[in-house]
Write an enzyme that holds these catalytic residues in place. Structure first.
Site, mmCIF file in Angstrom:
data_model
loop_
_atom_site.group_PDB
_atom_site.id
_atom_site.type_symbol
_atom_site.label_atom_id
_atom_site.label_comp_id
_atom_site.label_asym_id
_atom_site.label_seq_id
_atom_site.Cartn_x
_atom_site.Cartn_y
_atom_site.Cartn_z
ATOM 1 N N LYS A 1 -4.241 0.885 1.157
ATOM 2 C CA LYS A 1 -4.938 2.134 1.507
ATOM 3 C C LYS A 1 -4.484 3.321 0.637
ATOM 4 C CE LYS A 1 -7.577 3.875 4.961
ATOM 5 N NZ LYS A 1 -8.726 3.149 5.561
ATOM 6 N N HIS B 1 17.388 -5.396 3.699
ATOM 7 C CA HIS B 1 15.976 -5.231 3.315
ATOM 8 C C HIS B 1 15.748 -3.914 2.562
ATOM 9 C CE1 HIS B 1 14.213 -8.671 5.442
ATOM 10 N NE2 HIS B 1 15.269 -8.539 6.225
ATOM 11 N N CYS C 1 17.240 -11.220 1.794
ATOM 12 C CA CYS C 1 17.567 -11.844 3.076
ATOM 13 C C CYS C 1 17.371 -13.363 2.992
ATOM 14 C CB CYS C 1 16.746 -11.188 4.185
ATOM 15 S SG CYS C 1 17.414 -11.505 5.816
ATOM 16 N N TYR C 2 16.335 -13.916 3.609
ATOM 17 C CA TYR C 2 16.113 -15.362 3.507
ATOM 18 C C TYR C 2 16.003 -15.778 2.041
ATOM 19 C CZ TYR C 2 14.235 -20.034 4.331
ATOM 20 O OH TYR C 2 14.056 -21.394 4.350
ATOM 21 N N SER D 1 -19.749 3.766 5.656
ATOM 22 C CA SER D 1 -19.432 3.954 7.076
ATOM 23 C C SER D 1 -19.052 5.398 7.370
ATOM 24 C CB SER D 1 -18.259 3.055 7.447
ATOM 25 O OG SER D 1 -17.100 3.500 6.758
ATOM 26 N N GLY D 2 -18.772 6.166 6.318
ATOM 27 C CA GLY D 2 -18.228 7.507 6.548
ATOM 28 C C GLY D 2 -16.729 7.495 6.342
ATOM 29 N N GLY D 3 -16.145 6.312 6.182
ATOM 30 C CA GLY D 3 -14.703 6.207 5.962
ATOM 31 C C GLY D 3 -14.370 6.195 4.482
ATOM 32 N N VAL D 4 -13.065 6.232 4.196
ATOM 33 C CA VAL D 4 -12.629 6.348 2.808
ATOM 34 C C VAL D 4 -12.863 5.043 2.035
ATOM 35 C CG1 VAL D 4 -10.214 5.865 3.402
ATOM 36 C CG2 VAL D 4 -10.721 7.021 1.286
ATOM 37 N N ASP D 5 -12.715 3.886 2.685
ATOM 38 C CA ASP D 5 -12.790 2.618 1.943
ATOM 39 C C ASP D 5 -14.183 2.380 1.351
ATOM 40 O OD1 ASP D 5 -10.242 2.383 2.865
ATOM 41 O OD2 ASP D 5 -10.736 0.960 4.452
ATOM 42 N N SER D 6 -15.201 2.465 2.200
ATOM 43 C CA SER D 6 -16.536 2.193 1.669
ATOM 44 C C SER D 6 -16.943 3.281 0.678
ATOM 45 C CB SER D 6 -17.559 2.061 2.796
ATOM 46 O OG SER D 6 -17.625 3.233 3.559
ATOM 47 N N GLY E 1 12.419 -14.171 5.698
ATOM 48 C CA GLY E 1 11.643 -15.120 6.491
ATOM 49 C C GLY E 1 12.419 -15.517 7.727
ATOM 50 N N GLU F 1 13.072 -2.960 1.231
ATOM 51 C CA GLU F 1 11.676 -2.525 1.349
ATOM 52 C C GLU F 1 11.421 -1.641 2.560
ATOM 53 O OE1 GLU F 1 12.953 -5.446 1.875
ATOM 54 O OE2 GLU F 1 11.858 -6.714 3.269
#
Ligand code: XMP
Length: 514
Positions: A370, A170, A82-83, A224-229, A55, A172
């Site tokens: 994602k 870090h 870290c923080y 929508s044509g995208g992967v999520d929907s 942070g 990550e």
């Protein structure tokens, strides 16, 4: 609820989300919670360990976020990053001061206590990523040093009995060479997690949750044509079968062949009922003469909602609207201290729904990143080509046609874009970039073709590499690919005589041009 989790308390680091992702990649469910979260909310997640994020504050200054009391009393293993490490030290009698030298960037640490389970089976010398201005000058009681760097006497510390650890660097971020292993060690060797957060388990849990929420109700889902929907729809389809109807709106602003692909995949491959609405005329006439990007977004967002409402009414008795909202959207919009960010663009699929909407939301991807959505997509049998498609914004080509949108300009861009996608695939590089597309610029320039002067449109190509779409770098594509794409676009797309390549990162640019 998952069987086990490691929760991450957010002290405001730009890397907080990444910690959660790394834990999930290691097979352990994790959520990001504000540092002041209520302990009862934490208990519901059945945590086996707690990570304290980094942070921007200085822990010794008035008003700085502090280690919550429940963490001390919970008996859970803790990893302060870290923080987070400084917060442990400050709370438990160590000492944190402003450092005379800020340590930012790569550093080499030496592990002095390799027997610590946190560093089990890792190299004694490691390259890590530092980013701190404050540092520890005295360890809290019960802690001993585990590793040091040239500028940090306490690059890592631990109280093995209590199973509390602190890292000044870090783990990550990808620049910390053994970062993933450290996080994995904390989850499995220190906290005793058993793992099992796999695509199969994610899908199973999501399906169960959808059944619990929807019961015998009816759901519509906009594709929508995208992967999520697509993944959201596939999950709901598995959960409640033909209680789901998908609605696919052809806005006239889709990519080449997209409408046909959506219809084919959903009707014939996934056997999910699909209503296809051709609203191209409707969208294009509403956008006539509109050049301002925000105005375009608002018009398109509003049109979508009205079409969904109309279709829901036509179907009758629909109670739920499904959306492909992802976890990063949720984090961005719910963390109070992150909400102050200036609004850059109106993303109409997050928070842009009218207040008087009667439909209740189903958001099966609300806690997923994602990469998890893609893994679930594959698990559910979505075609690989679909799962790895680059993201495509809700407003479609409208935000890639700079200036007013017309049918002709959409057609020009569609063809140029398809050539770029085609060449990327031919070079085997489609999956090496996270997003690539063409943009139609609102300028004309002089060229010479054959013996003739031309005065025609310019197309920009944009390709980026990114981990989270919040920051991005421009992709160093091979000359041959760029040259081949440019020459094909000019030869095959009438009205274009110039192609440029966008070499701006995000920030300062955004990924899309509008
Ligand atoms: P920017 O341009 O803000 O985009 O760097 C980040 C990512 O978001 C996508 N994007 C959208 N996605 N609705 C969406 O569903 C939108 O209105 C929208 N605007 C941008 C963009 O393509 C990139 O992947």
């Amino acid at each position: 609820m998952p069987e086990e989790s490691i929760i991450v308390l957010d002290f405001g680091s730009q890397y907080s989300q990444l910690i959660v992702r790394r834990l999930r990649e290691a097979g352990v469910y994790s959520e990001l919670l504000p540092f002041h979260v209520d302990y009862t909310a934490v208990q519901a997640l059945r945590p086996k360990g707690v990570v304290l994020s980094g942070g921007p504050a200085s822990v010794y200054l008035p008003g700085a976020p502090q280690l919550p009391g429940w963490v001390v009393n919970s008996g859970l293993p803790v990893l302060g990053i870290c923080y987070g490490m400084q917060a442990i030290a400050h709370a438990l009698g160590g000492s944190v001061v402003a450092s005379t030298e800020r340590e930012y960037g790569p550093a080499d640490i030496t592990v002095d206590h390799p027997e610590s389970p946190l560093f089990a089976a890792l190299d004694l010398q490691q390259r890590v990523w530092m980013s701190h201005g404050d540092k520890l000058t005295r360890l809290p009681q019960g802690f001993h040093p585990i590793a040091h760097s040239p500028h940090s006497a306490y690059a890592a510390m631990g109280d093995e009995e209590r199973r509390w650890y602190g890292l000044q660097f870090h783990p990550e971020v990808v620049h910390t060479v053994h970062g993933r292993d450290l996080i994995r060690n904390f989850a499995y060797r220190v906290s005793g997690c058993v793992g099992g957060w796999t695509a199969e388990a994610i899908a199973e849990q999501a399906i169960q949750r959808i059944r619990d929420q929807v019961g015998s109700g009816r759901v519509i889902c906009g594709l929508s044509g995208g992967v999520d929907s697509a993944v959201a729809a596939a999950l709901i389809g598995k959960a409640v079968g033909d209680q789901l109807t998908c609605i696919f709106v052809d806005t006239g602003l889709l990519r080449l062949g997209e409408a046909e692909q959506v219809i084919e995949t959903f009707r014939n491959h996934l056997h999910i009922p699909l209503v296809a609405v051709n609203a191209a005329e409707d969208f294009l006439s509403a956008l006539e003469g509109v050049a301002d990007p925000e105005a375009k977004r608002k018009i398109i967002g509003e049109k979508f909602v009205r079409i969904f409402e109309r279709e829901a009414q036509a179907l009758g008795d629909v109670q739920f609207l499904a959306q492909g909202t992802l976890y990063p959207d949720v984090i961005e919009s719910t963390a109070a201290d992150r909400n102050v960010a200036a609004k850059i663009k109106t993303h109409h699929n997050v928070g842009g729904l009218p207040a008087d909407m009667q439909l209740r939301l189903v958001e099966p991807l609300r806690y997923l990143f994602k990469d998890e959505v893609r893994a679930v997509g594959l698990e559910l049998g979505l075609p690989e080509e679909w799962v790895w498609r680059h993201p495509f914004p809700g407003p479609g080509l409208a935000v890639r046609i700079l200036g007013p949108v017309t049918h002709e300009r959409a057609e020009t861009l569609r063809r140029a874009d398809a050539i770029f996608q085609d060449e990327l695939r031919r070079f085997g590089l489609y999956r090496d970039v996270q997003q690539a597309f063409a943009v139609l610029l609102p300028v004309q320039s002089v060229g010479v073709m054959g013996d003739y002067r031309t005065y025609a449109d310019a197309v920009a190509l944009r390709a980026v590499t990114t981990e989270d779409f919040m920051t991005a770098d421009w992709a160093r594509l091979p000359d041959g690919l760029l040259q081949g794409t440019a020459s094909r676009i000019i030869n095959e797309v009438q009205g274009v005589n110039r192609v440029v390549y966008d070499i701006t990162s995000k920030p300062p640019a955004t990924i899309e041009w509008e």
